[in-house]
Design a protein around this motif. Structure first.
Motif, PDB file in Angstrom:
ATOM      1  N   THR A   1      25.751  24.145  23.569  1.00 18.72           N
ATOM      2  CA  THR A   1      26.659  25.055  22.879  1.00 18.72           C
ATOM      3  C   THR A   1      26.075  25.525  21.544  1.00 18.72           C
ATOM      4  OG1 THR A   1      27.841  23.192  21.871  1.00 18.72           O
ATOM      5  CG2 THR A   1      28.721  24.058  23.940  1.00 18.72           C
ATOM      6  N   PHE A   2      25.180  24.727  20.967  1.00 16.02           N
ATOM      7  CA  PHE A   2      24.554  25.136  19.713  1.00 16.02           C
ATOM      8  C   PHE A   2      23.733  26.404  19.905  1.00 16.02           C
ATOM      9  CE2 PHE A   2      20.582  25.090  17.240  1.00 16.02           C
ATOM     10  CZ  PHE A   2      21.109  25.317  15.978  1.00 16.02           C
TER      11      PHE A   2
ATOM     12  N   PHE B   1      33.398  39.310  23.542  1.00 15.94           N
ATOM     13  CA  PHE B   1      32.536  39.454  22.362  1.00 15.94           C
ATOM     14  C   PHE B   1      32.783  40.797  21.672  1.00 15.94           C
ATOM     15  CE2 PHE B   1      28.673  40.498  20.079  1.00 15.94           C
ATOM     16  CZ  PHE B   1      28.322  39.296  19.479  1.00 15.94           C
ATOM     17  N   ILE B   2      32.914  41.840  22.458  1.00 18.51           N
ATOM     18  CA  ILE B   2      33.164  43.177  21.905  1.00 18.51           C
ATOM     19  C   ILE B   2      34.510  43.205  21.193  1.00 18.51           C
ATOM     20  CG2 ILE B   2      33.524  45.606  22.486  1.00 18.51           C
ATOM     21  CD1 ILE B   2      31.663  45.165  24.878  1.00 18.51           C
TER      22      ILE B   2
ATOM     23  N   PHE C   1      40.315  39.884  25.375  1.00 18.28           N
ATOM     24  CA  PHE C   1      39.939  38.605  24.774  1.00 18.28           C
ATOM     25  C   PHE C   1      39.688  37.503  25.800  1.00 18.28           C
ATOM     26  CE2 PHE C   1      42.199  40.287  20.915  1.00 18.28           C
ATOM     27  CZ  PHE C   1      41.084  40.318  20.102  1.00 18.28           C
ATOM     28  N   TYR C   2      40.038  37.755  27.057  1.00 15.75           N
ATOM     29  CA  TYR C   2      39.922  36.706  28.069  1.00 15.75           C
ATOM     30  C   TYR C   2      38.928  37.041  29.172  1.00 15.75           C
ATOM     31  CZ  TYR C   2      44.228  35.571  25.650  1.00 15.75           C
ATOM     32  OH  TYR C   2      45.142  35.314  24.668  1.00 15.75           O
ATOM     33  N   ASP C   3      38.332  38.193  29.085  1.00 16.87           N
ATOM     34  CA  ASP C   3      37.324  38.609  30.055  1.00 16.87           C
ATOM     35  C   ASP C   3      35.937  38.324  29.467  1.00 16.87           C
ATOM     36  OD1 ASP C   3      35.477  40.017  31.653  1.00 16.87           O
ATOM     37  OD2 ASP C   3      37.021  41.444  32.271  1.00 16.87           O
TER      38      ASP C   3
ATOM     39  N   GLY D   1      36.727  30.698  20.918  1.00 18.82           N
ATOM     40  CA  GLY D   1      35.325  30.564  21.292  1.00 18.82           C
ATOM     41  C   GLY D   1      35.027  30.940  22.728  1.00 18.82           C
ATOM     42  N   GLY D   2      36.041  31.163  23.533  1.00 20.00           N
ATOM     43  CA  GLY D   2      35.858  31.491  24.939  1.00 20.00           C
ATOM     44  C   GLY D   2      35.862  32.994  25.160  1.00 20.00           C
ATOM     45  N   PRO D   3      35.955  33.401  26.409  1.00 22.60           N
ATOM     46  CA  PRO D   3      35.846  32.542  27.603  1.00 22.60           C
ATOM     47  C   PRO D   3      34.393  32.172  27.884  1.00 22.60           C
ATOM     48  CG  PRO D   3      36.147  34.832  28.231  1.00 22.60           C
ATOM     49  CD  PRO D   3      36.241  34.802  26.734  1.00 22.60           C
ATOM     50  N   GLY D   4      34.188  30.945  28.305  1.00 22.96           N
ATOM     51  CA  GLY D   4      32.837  30.493  28.600  1.00 22.96           C
ATOM     52  C   GLY D   4      31.918  30.509  27.399  1.00 22.96           C
TER      53      GLY D   4
END
Length: 290
Positions: free
Chosen positions: A62-63, A156-157, A149-151, A236-239
């Motif tokens: 994750t770092f 990120f965008i 926010f969940y896709d 921090g998500g998704p993934g």
């Protein structure tokens, strides 16, 4: 300087020095020391050497995800966020019609708490009743449906959009620097036949380099420590698409792994100091005039 003056100045400095040592220097030193320890925040810590840093750079994937996200956000800050604030400042500097109104409206997002702004954006990007999706559907894309926010493809965008256009601090700093330029310099440039572009690139920009350096430092430091908006929108998500170092620090604290969390904090401090040094070097700040 007389001895009495030195004594008076020293007496005034003592409270500041005490506050600096107590509330800044001691905590920072504690962070550095405990980053080399196994510590849960309650019991006595035991030194483990570089184990926390080895774990950070070697075993914690994750770092590297957080580092990649941070690098992308830093590039966006350097090549869009700060320049955008500079362009707005230059337009306002020319005192256009409605400039004062634009300045007030542009400042509104920055006087709203970051947590409140994050919640507002969750509604703005909502798939069912959000402004963004409804606008896209209204212009002809009736079947458009994205959970921003969940896709993984859009998170990120969406997070980037929550801050990238709101550069009022940069705008105000650059605007103040532009307004401090003596009018005589511009008048001389006009007499010499300099164009608007030449005046901006060869006079204005060189003279406001300290302000540009300050804007770059503040913006990049803000990106490194960004927490509220990401935590309240995506966590921090998704993934791990929007994961960053501040969230790593938070997760370490919530897991009572303070030694590891402080190793992340030390890295953030080093990054901040590096940005300060590099920015001052690039913009030639603190150089003595020839």
């Amino acid at each position: 300087m007389k001895n009495n003056d030195r004594l008076g100045i020293s007496l005034f400095l003592i409270p500041t020095i005490v506050i600096f040592i107590s509330f800044f220097l001691v905590p920072v030193i504690s962070v550095f020391i405990t980053s080399f320890a196994d510590w849960n925040g309650l019991t006595e810590f035991s030194f483990v050497g570089l184990d926390n840093y080895i774990r950070l750079f070697t075993y914690d994937n994750t770092f590297w995800v957080a580092s990649k996200n941070l690098l992308l956000w830093c590039l966006i800050t350097i090549f869009f966020h700060v320049p955008f604030g500079g362009v707005v400042a230059y337009i306002l500097y020319k005192n256009p019609f409605g400039g004062k109104f634009v300045r007030v409206v542009y400042m509104i997002p920055n006087i709203i708490a970051a947590s409140a702004w994050a919640i507002m954006y969750r509604f703005i990007f909502n798939n069912d009743f959000g402004v963004i999706n409804n606008f896209i559907r209204a212009i002809g894309f009736e079947d458009f449906s994205v959970n921003w926010f969940y896709d993984p493809d859009t998170a990120f965008i969406a997070v980037t959009f929550t801050w990238v256009f709101f550069s009022i601090v940069n705008t105000l700093l650059i605007l103040a620097a532009l307004q401090a330029i003596p009018k005589e310099i511009h008048e001389a440039a006009q007499i010499d036949g300099a164009t608007e572009w030449e005046t901006a690139t060869k006079i204005d920009i060189p003279l406001i380099k300290p302000a540009l350096s300050t804007c770059m430092i503040l913006s990049l430091a803000g990106i490194i420590t960004q927490f509220e908006v990401i935590f309240l929108t995506t966590r921090g998500g998704p993934g791990n698409k929007t994961y960053n170092l501040a969230l790593m620090l938070y997760d370490g604290i919530m897991s009572n792994d303070y030694g590891y969390a402080n190793a992340v904090a030390v890295l953030m401090i080093i990054l901040g100091i590096s940005i300060l040094i590099i920015s001052n070097k690039l913009f030639g700040v603190n150089k003595e005039e020839a």
